[in-house]
Design an enzyme around this catalytic site. Structure first.
Site, PDB file in Angstrom:
ATOM      1  CG  HIS A  81      -0.444   0.117   2.535  1.00 26.73           C
ATOM      2  ND1 HIS A  81      -0.240   1.325   3.156  1.00 26.73           N
ATOM      3  CD2 HIS A  81      -0.084  -0.824   3.438  1.00 26.73           C
ATOM      4  CE1 HIS A  81       0.229   1.135   4.377  1.00 26.73           C
ATOM      5  NE2 HIS A  81       0.332  -0.168   4.573  1.00 26.73           N
ATOM      6  CG  ASP A 196       2.843   0.666   7.777  1.00 29.83           C
ATOM      7  OD1 ASP A 196       2.492   0.052   6.758  1.00 29.83           O
ATOM      8  OD2 ASP A 196       2.142   0.738   8.805  1.00 29.83           O
ATOM      9  CD  GLU A 228      -2.943  -1.478   5.153  1.00 26.84           C
ATOM     10  OE1 GLU A 228      -2.842  -2.515   5.818  1.00 26.84           O
ATOM     11  OE2 GLU A 228      -2.578  -0.352   5.585  1.00 26.84           O
ATOM     12  CD  GLU A 229      -1.672   2.386   7.550  1.00 28.38           C
ATOM     13  OE1 GLU A 229      -2.363   1.912   8.482  1.00 28.38           O
ATOM     14  OE2 GLU A 229      -0.461   2.175   7.429  1.00 28.38           O
ATOM     15  CG  ASP A 251       1.601  -3.638   5.300  1.00 26.51           C
ATOM     16  OD1 ASP A 251       2.376  -2.696   5.550  1.00 26.51           O
ATOM     17  OD2 ASP A 251       0.365  -3.511   5.287  1.00 26.51           O
ATOM     18  CG  HIS A 337       0.735   3.570  12.268  1.00 32.01           C
ATOM     19  ND1 HIS A 337      -0.589   3.267  12.455  1.00 32.01           N
ATOM     20  CD2 HIS A 337       1.120   2.880  11.165  1.00 32.01           C
ATOM     21  CE1 HIS A 337      -0.994   2.427  11.510  1.00 32.01           C
ATOM     22  NE2 HIS A 337       0.048   2.166  10.721  1.00 32.01           N
TER      23      HIS A 337
END
Length: 375
Positions: A81, A196, A228-229, A251, A337
Site C-alpha cells: 500500500h 509503512d 489500506e490504513e 507490509d 505509525h
C-alpha cells in the site's frame, strides 16, 4: 527554490541498494489515505518503464502487470500500500492555526512538537504541531496526553485570511515530515516516516526491475494500493476486478525488540516474517507452506508473525473471485505509525529474495488447502 526535503549529500552520493533508492524517493512524498496522488504519480512513472501494462483505476490503485514468458500459466497478485497515516485540515482558526482530523491510527502521545507538511492544491507548506512551552506547563499538563482534537498546526499564519492566502483549504492532507536517513554509521538501518508501507512498494518496484529483461514464470499483478490504513479499501477494489490463483501482501509489522518489551516476537535484522495470523486474515496453509519452502530454497532466515493488532491487504485479497489462497510477507518495523519508523535493509532484501523464490516455485506449487485421500 531548494528542495527542503532532500537528504544530506553523504546519503545521496553513496551507492545504494535498489530497494533503498526507491524507498528514499517514496518517503519524500506526502500521501495520507485518500490523498495518495503524489505517490501514485511516482509509482506509475517507475512501473511504466518495467511492466507490460500499467493503469490507475478509479480508486487510485496503480496496477502493473508483468506477463509470464508463456500464456496460460498461473496468476499472482502482489500488493503493497502507498498510503500513510496522517491527517486532514478540519478547521482554520481565526488566528490562522489549523485543527486536524486523524486519518488512520496515529498515537496522540507522539504528536505534539512534530513537523508536518500541509499539502495544498499549489504546494506543500511546512508546519509544526504546537505544544505548550516547557516554561508554561502546569503540573496537570505534565501528567496529561493532549488528545488530537485539541492539537493544532502552526504554519506561521497571523490570521485565517493569511492561512487561506497561502492556499490552505479545509480537507487538505497533512503528513509527517521526514527523509530516509541511516541510523548510526554503516548500520543498514534507516529511519523515516511512511516506511509503512512505502518500503513494501520499494520492494515491489525492485522486484519488477528484476523481471525487466527476463519475464517471470507466472503472470504477476503488482498492486500498489490506496486506503489500506483506513480499512483495506483499495485492495477490495483489486479483489473485485482482477482474477488470480494466489495473492500475497507485503507490509510492515511491529517489531518488539526494544527495551520496553521482554522476549521479542519480531526483531529487526531477523529476516522477513511469514504471517500466520492477524485480525484481517488467517494465512492460507498452502501459501505458508510455499513461502517456507521458498525460504529454505533461498537460504533466507524467516520469522513467524502472529499479531492480532494489525491487518494487511491480504485480508481483502483473500476474497478475490470465489476466494483464493492468500497470505502475507511482513517486514519488522520499529516505532510504527510515527515519524521515525526504523527498518533494516537486510529484512527488505530478504523479503525481495523470498518473493522471487516463491514466484520461481509457483508454477508447480500445490495450492490446495489440504491434500485429500483418494481412497
Amino acid at each position: 527554490m531548494p528542495d527542503t526535503n532532500m537528504p544530506p549529500a553523504s546519503d545521496r552520493d553513496r551507492s545504494e541498494l535498489p530497494v533503498i533508492a526507491h524507498l528514499r524517493q517514496l518517503v519524500r512524498l506526502t500521501g495520507p489515505s485518500g490523498s495518495e496522488e503524489d505517490i501514485v504519480r511516482a509509482v506509475h512513472r517507475v512501473a511504466s518503464t518495467l511492466a507490460d501494462h500499467v493503469e490507475v483505476d478509479a480508486f487510485g490503485n496503480v496496477i502493473a502487470v508483468r506477463r509470464a514468458h508463456s500464456e496460460g500459466g498461473r496468476r499472482l497478485i502482489l500488493a503493497a500500500h502507498m498510503d500513510e497515516v496522517g491527517f486532514r485540515v478540519r478547521q482554520i482558526t481565526p488566528h490562522g492555526f489549523l485543527r486536524l482530523e486523524k486519518v488512520g491510527g496515529t498515537d496522540d502521545r507522539i504528536l505534539p512538537a512534530q513537523r508536518v507538511w500541509v499539502r495544498t492544491q499549489q504546494s506543500r507548506l511546512l508546519g509544526v504541531i504546537g505544544t505548550k512551552s516547557a516554561h508554561l506547563l502546569t503540573e496537570a499538563d505534565r501528567q496529561r496526553v493532549v488528545p488530537s482534537p485539541e492539537l493544532y498546526v502552526d504554519i506561521g499564519a497571523r490570521s485565517a485570511d493569511d492561512a487561506i492566502g497561502m492556499g490552505v483549504n479545509l480537507g487538505d492532507p497533512v503528513g509527517f515530515v521526514g527523509v530516509l536517513t541511516e541510523l548510526g554509521l554503516g548500520t543498514g538501518r534507516y529511519t523515516a516516516h511512511a516506511v509503512d508501507d512505502r518500503a513494501g512498494c520499494a520492494v515491489l518496484l525492485a522486484l519488477l526491475e528484476r523481471y525487466q529483461d527476463s519475464p517471470p514464470p507466472v503472470t504477476i499483478v503488482f498492486a500498489f494500493t490506496v486506503q489500506e490504513e483506513v480499512g483495506l479499501r483499495g485492495a477490495q477494489a483489486i479483489a473485485n476486478t482482477y482474477e488470480a490463483d494466489v495473492a500475497l501482501a507485503l507490509d510492515m509489522t511491529a517489531a518488539d525488540d526494544t527495551p520496553e518489551f521482554g522476549p521479542c516476537h519480531l526483531q529487526l535484522g531477523g529476516g522477513p516474517a511469514l504471517k500466520v495470523m492477524d485480525f484481517s486474515t488467517l494465512a492460507h496453509p498452502a501459501v505458508r507452506r510455499g513461502l517456507s519452502a521458498a525460504a529454505d530454497a533461498g537460504g533466507i532466515a524467516l520469522q513467524q508473525e502472529l499479531l492480532r493488532g494489525i491487518g494487511t491487504d491480504a485480508g481483502a485479497l483473500q476474497y478475490t473471485g470465489r476466494g483464493i489462497p492468500a497470505g502475507a510477507v511482513s517486514v519488522a518495523n520499529r516505532y510504527t505509525h510515527s515519524p521515525v519508523e526504523v527498518v533494516d535493509e537486510r529484512d527488505l532484501t530478504g523479503a525481495l529474495e523470498l518473493l522471487h523464490h516463491f514466484i520461481q516455485r509457483l508454477p508447480d506449487m500445490d495450492l490446495r488447502f489440504v491434500a485429500l485421500d483418494d481412497a
